[in-house]
Motif scaffolding. Structure first.
Motif, PDB file in Angstrom:
ATOM      1  N   ASP A  55       5.902  35.509  -4.437  1.00  0.00           N
ATOM      2  CA  ASP A  55       5.418  34.137  -4.543  1.00  0.00           C
ATOM      3  C   ASP A  55       6.586  33.159  -4.504  1.00  0.00           C
ATOM      4  N   ARG A  56       7.659  33.493  -5.195  1.00  0.00           N
ATOM      5  CA  ARG A  56       8.838  32.622  -5.226  1.00  0.00           C
ATOM      6  C   ARG A  56       9.464  32.506  -3.839  1.00  0.00           C
ATOM      7  N   ILE A  57       9.612  33.645  -3.145  1.00  0.00           N
ATOM      8  CA  ILE A  57      10.243  33.629  -1.825  1.00  0.00           C
ATOM      9  C   ILE A  57       9.430  32.793  -0.846  1.00  0.00           C
ATOM     10  N   VAL A  58       8.121  33.019  -0.817  1.00  0.00           N
ATOM     11  CA  VAL A  58       7.271  32.294   0.127  1.00  0.00           C
ATOM     12  C   VAL A  58       7.224  30.811  -0.223  1.00  0.00           C
ATOM     13  N   THR A  59       7.093  30.489  -1.503  1.00  0.00           N
ATOM     14  CA  THR A  59       7.055  29.082  -1.927  1.00  0.00           C
ATOM     15  C   THR A  59       8.347  28.364  -1.554  1.00  0.00           C
ATOM     16  N   GLU A  60       9.469  29.013  -1.806  1.00  0.00           N
ATOM     17  CA  GLU A  60      10.762  28.412  -1.473  1.00  0.00           C
ATOM     18  C   GLU A  60      10.909  28.236   0.034  1.00  0.00           C
ATOM     19  N   ALA A  61      10.489  29.245   0.796  1.00  0.00           N
ATOM     20  CA  ALA A  61      10.612  29.157   2.248  1.00  0.00           C
ATOM     21  C   ALA A  61       9.759  28.022   2.808  1.00  0.00           C
ATOM     22  N   VAL A  62       8.523  27.904   2.335  1.00  0.00           N
ATOM     23  CA  VAL A  62       7.637  26.835   2.804  1.00  0.00           C
ATOM     24  C   VAL A  62       8.220  25.473   2.448  1.00  0.00           C
ATOM     25  N   ASP A  63       8.769  25.349   1.247  1.00  0.00           N
ATOM     26  CA  ASP A  63       9.364  24.080   0.821  1.00  0.00           C
ATOM     27  C   ASP A  63      10.537  23.707   1.725  1.00  0.00           C
ATOM     28  N   ILE A  64      11.368  24.679   2.054  1.00  0.00           N
ATOM     29  CA  ILE A  64      12.508  24.405   2.931  1.00  0.00           C
ATOM     30  C   ILE A  64      12.030  23.927   4.298  1.00  0.00           C
ATOM     31  N   ILE A  65      11.050  24.632   4.851  1.00  0.00           N
ATOM     32  CA  ILE A  65      10.560  24.299   6.185  1.00  0.00           C
ATOM     33  C   ILE A  65       9.849  22.948   6.211  1.00  0.00           C
ATOM     34  N   GLU A  66       8.987  22.698   5.221  1.00  0.00           N
ATOM     35  CA  GLU A  66       8.141  21.501   5.255  1.00  0.00           C
ATOM     36  C   GLU A  66       8.809  20.269   4.681  1.00  0.00           C
ATOM     37  N   ASN A  67       9.783  20.448   3.829  1.00  0.00           N
ATOM     38  CA  ASN A  67      10.372  19.285   3.160  1.00  0.00           C
ATOM     39  C   ASN A  67      11.846  19.097   3.492  1.00  0.00           C
ATOM     40  N   ARG A  68      12.672  20.044   3.100  1.00  0.00           N
ATOM     41  CA  ARG A  68      14.102  19.822   3.262  1.00  0.00           C
ATOM     42  C   ARG A  68      14.530  19.719   4.721  1.00  0.00           C
ATOM     43  N   LEU A  69      14.048  20.635   5.565  1.00  0.00           N
ATOM     44  CA  LEU A  69      14.462  20.585   6.970  1.00  0.00           C
ATOM     45  C   LEU A  69      13.904  19.352   7.666  1.00  0.00           C
ATOM     46  N   ARG A  70      12.643  19.008   7.421  1.00  0.00           N
ATOM     47  CA  ARG A  70      12.040  17.832   8.027  1.00  0.00           C
ATOM     48  C   ARG A  70      12.750  16.562   7.568  1.00  0.00           C
ATOM     49  N   THR A  71      13.041  16.498   6.264  1.00  0.00           N
ATOM     50  CA  THR A  71      13.689  15.309   5.715  1.00  0.00           C
ATOM     51  C   THR A  71      15.060  15.112   6.343  1.00  0.00           C
ATOM     52  N   ARG A  72      15.813  16.197   6.441  1.00  0.00           N
ATOM     53  CA  ARG A  72      17.148  16.075   7.002  1.00  0.00           C
ATOM     54  C   ARG A  72      17.114  15.706   8.488  1.00  0.00           C
ATOM     55  N   THR A  73      16.134  16.256   9.188  1.00  0.00           N
ATOM     56  CA  THR A  73      15.998  15.913  10.603  1.00  0.00           C
ATOM     57  C   THR A  73      15.653  14.438  10.764  1.00  0.00           C
ATOM     58  N   ALA A  74      14.717  13.973   9.899  1.00  0.00           N
ATOM     59  CA  ALA A  74      14.326  12.581   9.980  1.00  0.00           C
ATOM     60  C   ALA A  74      15.480  11.644   9.663  1.00  0.00           C
TER      61      ALA A  74
END
Length: 328
Positions: free
Chosen positions: A307-326
């Motif tokens: 659960d931790r791995i998947v939650t962290e991965a989704v957060d990175i993909i949907e939030n951190r990577l998108r935010t940095r790209t934006a």
């Protein structure tokens, strides 16, 4: 059955999360495999941990009583003078209704006819692009590609995952699992970015509540760092990454000084390594652990870990990577 990070591998092998617990000698038992599978990953029983094919059949049945989710069996093909009765182990796997097998070690081709005949899907674990391509040619359904960071046998090319994984995924058409050095959501995202369809973890699953090894070993992994391994058998062209301890350091020194395998045979006996996991004496023998121990600082349940791995991965993909790209 899909999860928030469904991939080709997850869809083909019928799991919620593209996370596999690879086969590990003395570790891949029913309680761990069942816990991983129940948590949405793919658990693996290690066939040769069981002393006889009959014992393997009993272990598969024990796993079935612990989970109703898909699990597999690892069959490591050892180039030995007196090989295990592989035909009997294969027959048990098929007769027990197991539909997923992870092969490792030597060429899986001699074992594939029976598995194919009975609809068993095959993941082959390898350490180079050339071996992965050969496995694809003989008809495996997926490969797990081990970078130099991995525990156990990393091959003789010394290619780390950051190069090996994209080199493999660029040339293979079947699903690829990234293996060696993976322990968290960051690693899962990195593997997907490199073209893999999931990750295969060993050391991280050793250090879980359901892992059937002594607590002293788990505490050692938590306390260890990425420098705490030794590469043994280098001079024998059979390199293995194991925990740094009194025994592994002695093996390294003997071989470095010109020793041969008979000079270290007693030190590296499998029965001694088994005692480490059963009794918790960290210097009883050699035992496998990967550089990923430097990323491990707790002993969660398998459900908590996935659960931790998947939650962290989704957060990175949907939030951190998108935010940095934006922002960029």
């Amino acid at each position: 059955m899909t999860g928030p990070l469904s991939t080709r591998f997850a869809e083909v092998f019928g799991v919620r999360h593209p996370i596999v617990q690879g086969g590990m000698q003395w570790v891949g038992r029913a309680e761990l495999a069942a816990a991983v599978s129940s948590a949405g990953g793919l658990g693996m029983i290690t066939a040769l941990t069981q002393p006889t094919p009959k014992d393997l059949a009993a272990e598969i049945e024990r796993c079935r009583k612990l989970t109703d989710q898909p699990f597999g069996v690892n069959l490591t093909i050892l180039p030995t003078i007196t090989p295990p009765p592989y035909d009997e182990y294969r027959r048990v796997i098929v007769d027990s209704g197991v539909t997923i097998v992870e092969t490792a070690g030597s060429n899986p081709e001699p074992h594939m006819a029976m598995f194919r005949e009975h609809g068993v899907r095959i993941i082959h674990k390898c350490t180079s692009v050339r071996h992965a391509l050969k496995a694809e040619r003989v008809g495996v359904d997926a490969v797990s590609i081990d970078g130099f960071e991995c525990a156990g046998h990393p091959g003789e090319d010394d290619i780390p995952g950051l190069v090996l994984i994209p080199a493999a995924t660029a040339r293979l058409s079947i699903p690829v699992l990234a293996s060696g050095g993976f322990a968290d959501g960051r690693g899962l995202v990195a593997a997907l970015a490199l073209g893999a369809d999931g990750i295969n973890m060993g050391t991280r699953f050793m250090c879980t509540a359901e892992s059937p090894i002594h607590d002293s070993v788990k505490k050692a992994i938590v306390a260890g760092d990425e420098r705490g391994t030794e590469l043994i058998f280098r001079q024998l062209r059979n390199t293995a990454r194991v925990a740094g301890n009194a025994v592994s350091r002695e093996v390294v020194e003997i071989l470095r000084g010109g020793g041969a395998f008979p000079d270290i045979a007693q030190l590296v006996a499998g029965s001694r390594g088994r005692k480490v996991f059963e009794d918790g004496d960290l210097d009883a023998g050699i035992w496998s652990v990967g550089m990923a121990q430097g990323l491990i600082d707790d002993v969660p349940t398998c459900a908590e870990l996935l659960d931790r791995i998947v939650t962290e991965a989704v957060d990175i993909i949907e939030n951190r990577l998108r935010t940095r790209t934006a922002v960029a």
